[in-house]
Structure formats: structure tokens, C-alpha cells
Design a protein around this motif. Structure first.
Motif, mmCIF file in Angstrom:
data_model
loop_
_atom_site.group_PDB
_atom_site.id
_atom_site.type_symbol
_atom_site.label_atom_id
_atom_site.label_comp_id
_atom_site.label_asym_id
_atom_site.label_seq_id
_atom_site.Cartn_x
_atom_site.Cartn_y
_atom_site.Cartn_z
ATOM 1 N N UNK A 96 -2.020 -9.070 -2.465
ATOM 2 C CA UNK A 96 -2.375 -7.970 -1.563
ATOM 3 C C UNK A 96 -1.388 -7.859 -0.404
ATOM 4 N N UNK A 97 -0.959 -8.994 0.109
ATOM 5 C CA UNK A 97 0.038 -8.978 1.191
ATOM 6 C C UNK A 97 1.360 -8.406 0.683
ATOM 7 N N UNK A 98 1.743 -8.760 -0.531
ATOM 8 C CA UNK A 98 2.971 -8.201 -1.109
ATOM 9 C C UNK A 98 2.833 -6.693 -1.318
ATOM 10 N N UNK A 99 1.659 -6.259 -1.739
ATOM 11 C CA UNK A 99 1.411 -4.823 -1.908
ATOM 12 C C UNK A 99 1.507 -4.109 -0.568
ATOM 13 N N UNK A 100 0.958 -4.725 0.466
ATOM 14 C CA UNK A 100 1.024 -4.132 1.811
ATOM 15 C C UNK A 100 2.474 -4.021 2.276
ATOM 16 N N UNK A 101 3.269 -5.071 2.034
ATOM 17 C CA UNK A 101 4.674 -5.049 2.446
ATOM 18 C C UNK A 101 5.465 -3.980 1.705
ATOM 19 N N UNK A 102 5.176 -3.818 0.414
ATOM 20 C CA UNK A 102 5.941 -2.860 -0.377
ATOM 21 C C UNK A 102 5.483 -1.420 -0.209
ATOM 22 N N UNK A 103 4.161 -1.212 -0.164
ATOM 23 C CA UNK A 103 3.629 0.150 -0.152
ATOM 24 C C UNK A 103 2.906 0.532 1.133
ATOM 25 N N UNK A 104 2.634 -0.425 2.005
ATOM 26 C CA UNK A 104 1.771 -0.137 3.148
ATOM 27 C C UNK A 104 0.388 0.162 2.609
ATOM 28 N N UNK A 105 -0.268 1.156 3.152
ATOM 29 C CA UNK A 105 -1.580 1.528 2.630
ATOM 30 C C UNK A 105 -1.512 2.863 1.897
ATOM 31 N N UNK A 106 -0.313 3.317 1.573
ATOM 32 C CA UNK A 106 -0.110 4.560 0.835
ATOM 33 C C UNK A 106 0.394 4.192 -0.557
ATOM 34 N N UNK A 107 -0.509 4.092 -1.507
ATOM 35 C CA UNK A 107 -0.146 3.657 -2.851
ATOM 36 C C UNK A 107 0.170 4.860 -3.733
ATOM 37 N N UNK A 108 1.336 4.865 -4.389
ATOM 38 C CA UNK A 108 1.797 6.016 -5.141
ATOM 39 C C UNK A 108 0.925 6.401 -6.324
ATOM 40 N N UNK A 109 0.165 5.483 -6.875
ATOM 41 C CA UNK A 109 -0.672 5.790 -8.032
ATOM 42 C C UNK A 109 -2.032 6.351 -7.611
ATOM 43 N N UNK A 110 -2.291 6.416 -6.312
ATOM 44 C CA UNK A 110 -3.572 6.904 -5.833
ATOM 45 C C UNK A 110 -4.610 5.798 -5.725
#
Length: 93
Positions: free
Chosen positions: A58-72
Motif C-alpha cells: 500500500x505504501x508503494x502504491x501511495x508513492x507511485x500513484x498517490x490516491x489517484x489510481x488510473x484503473x479507478x
């Protein structure tokens, strides 16, 4: 408010919304998208959110995408093989 609390609050509201909007996700689960180039959808138990290995993702996801995830939905930045191994480990613990 701590970083983890903010992440949990954001995820909690998104998960609740995703569960309400998606009839094919069982209660107590949520959908994530995993993969490096081609994203695959997985439905996993909400209890995984409490595990330190999943929190690392989840931390890696936050670093890469923030809270705007491209897949919705929640996008996890790792290989599909790693994710399958991780969830197999989590299901046994």
C-alpha cells in the motif's frame, strides 16, 4: 493525523464505495488491480489491510500513484506472480 490513519480512512471510504457499487465483490472483500503492464483484477479479504507485508504494498502504491489510481480502483505496483505469492502466504497466516 498520521499518514497511516489518513491512508486507512481514504481506503476505507473507497472500499466501502467500491463494495456498494460492485455486486460481484463479496462482503468483507475488495478489488485491487495488479500487474506491471497488463493489470489483472483480484478480489481479496479486507483483513489483508492489517498485515505488514500488504501495508508495504500500500505504501508503494501511495508513492507511485498517490490516491489517484488510473484503473479507478486500488492499483498495486508489483508483478502478478509476487502478488499471488503474497496472498497465498497471507491466506495461510
Amino acid at each position: 493525523m498520521g499518514r497511516m490513519q489518513k491512508l486507512q480512512r481514504t481506503l476505507s471510504s473507497r472500499i466501502t464505495g467500491a463494495i456498494s457499487a460492485t455486486a460481484n465483490v463479496p462482503k468483507g472483500h475488495f478489488a485491487v488491480y495488479v500487474g506491471e503492464s497488463q493489470k489483472k483484477r483480484f478480489v481479496i479479504p479486507i483483513s489483508y489491510l492489517n498485515h505488514p507485508l500488504f501495508q508495504d504494498l500500500l505504501h508503494r502504491a501511495e508513492e507511485e500513484f498517490g490516491f489517484d489510481h488510473p484503473m479507478g480502483g486500488l492499483t498495486i505496483p508489483c508483478s502478478e506472480d509476487y502478488f499471488i505469492s503474497l496472498t497465498a502466504h497471507l491466506s495461510c497466516s
